[in-house]
Design a protein around this motif. Structure first.
Motif, short mmCIF file in Angstrom:
data_model
loop_
_atom_site.label_atom_id
_atom_site.label_comp_id
_atom_site.label_asym_id
_atom_site.label_seq_id
_atom_site.Cartn_x
_atom_site.Cartn_y
_atom_site.Cartn_z
N ARG A 282 -7.57 -5.03 5.70
CA ARG A 282 -7.18 -5.37 4.33
C ARG A 282 -7.32 -6.85 4.07
NH1 ARG A 282 -1.03 -3.19 4.04
NH2 ARG A 282 -0.95 -4.37 2.10
N HIS B 163 0.85 -1.18 0.00
CA HIS B 163 0.00 0.00 0.00
C HIS B 163 0.89 1.24 0.00
CE1 HIS B 163 -4.03 -1.79 1.63
NE2 HIS B 163 -3.53 -2.48 0.61
N CYS C 260 -6.30 2.41 5.04
CA CYS C 260 -7.15 1.24 5.31
C CYS C 260 -7.09 0.86 6.78
CB CYS C 260 -6.72 0.06 4.44
SG CYS C 260 -5.07 -0.56 4.77
ZN LIG Z 1 -3.54 0.46 3.37
#
Ligand SMILES: [Zn+2]
Length: 165
Positions: free
Chosen positions: A88, A57, A85
């Motif tokens: 995930r 990410h 996030c």
């Molecule tokens: Zn993330």
């Protein structure tokens, strides 16, 4: 919030959105860009989705670079084109957990994470942990454009605060 904070936020969010264009496209994850800026206004690290590997990410890539450079992240602001996030699909720790681990006190993002892959609740989790969060949904169209392979024109938008429209 002062005008200068907003102007700075918008400038760095534009940078994060530019970075998101560098992300290799994936059908399974968003293209995101991230910049981490210190209290003097200097960019200490940047990242984008899948920068180092297929699962990376943007926030995680930037945090890892800053850590390798020995940056104290406890006085930095993390700017991301998408809400970090809180959950995930991969077994890795969420970006919220990474942000809390390194003590980043402020997070600014452009677009609330759509519940396409997970119900992530990133902003809520960050706020609950005491992180200051600001969002600028005016950039939503630009973030959606970078992710047009995932988000059609009819994608439901979220209101600031996370409630679905
Ligand atoms: Zn993330």
């Amino acid at each position: 919030m002062t005008l200068s904070t907003e102007a700075r936020d918008r400038a760095w969010l534009r940078e994060a959105i530019l970075l998101s264009h560098a992300a290799p496209r994936s059908k399974r994850a968003f293209s995101v860009g991230c910049a981490i800026v210190d209290s003097e206004g200097r960019c200490v690290a940047t990242g984008y989705s899948r920068e180092n590997d297929d699962l990376a990410h943007a926030e995680e890539a930037a945090i890892e670079k800053a850590q390798r450079a020995g940056v104290d992240l406890r006085a930095c602001t993390l700017y991301s084109s998408l809400e970090p996030c809180g959950a995930r699909l991969s077994p890795r720790r969420s970006c919220v957990v990474r942000i809390l681990e390194v003590g980043i006190p402020q997070v600014v993002y452009a677009y609330a994470e759509p519940s396409l892959f997970v119900e992530a609740h990133g902003e809520r989790l960050l706020r609950a942990a005491g992180v200051e969060v600001r969002s600028y949904p005016e950039f939503a169209d630009e973030v959606v454009a970078v992710n047009s392979h995932l988000l059609g024109a009819t994608e439901e938008r979220k209101r600031p605060g996370g409630e679905r429209v």
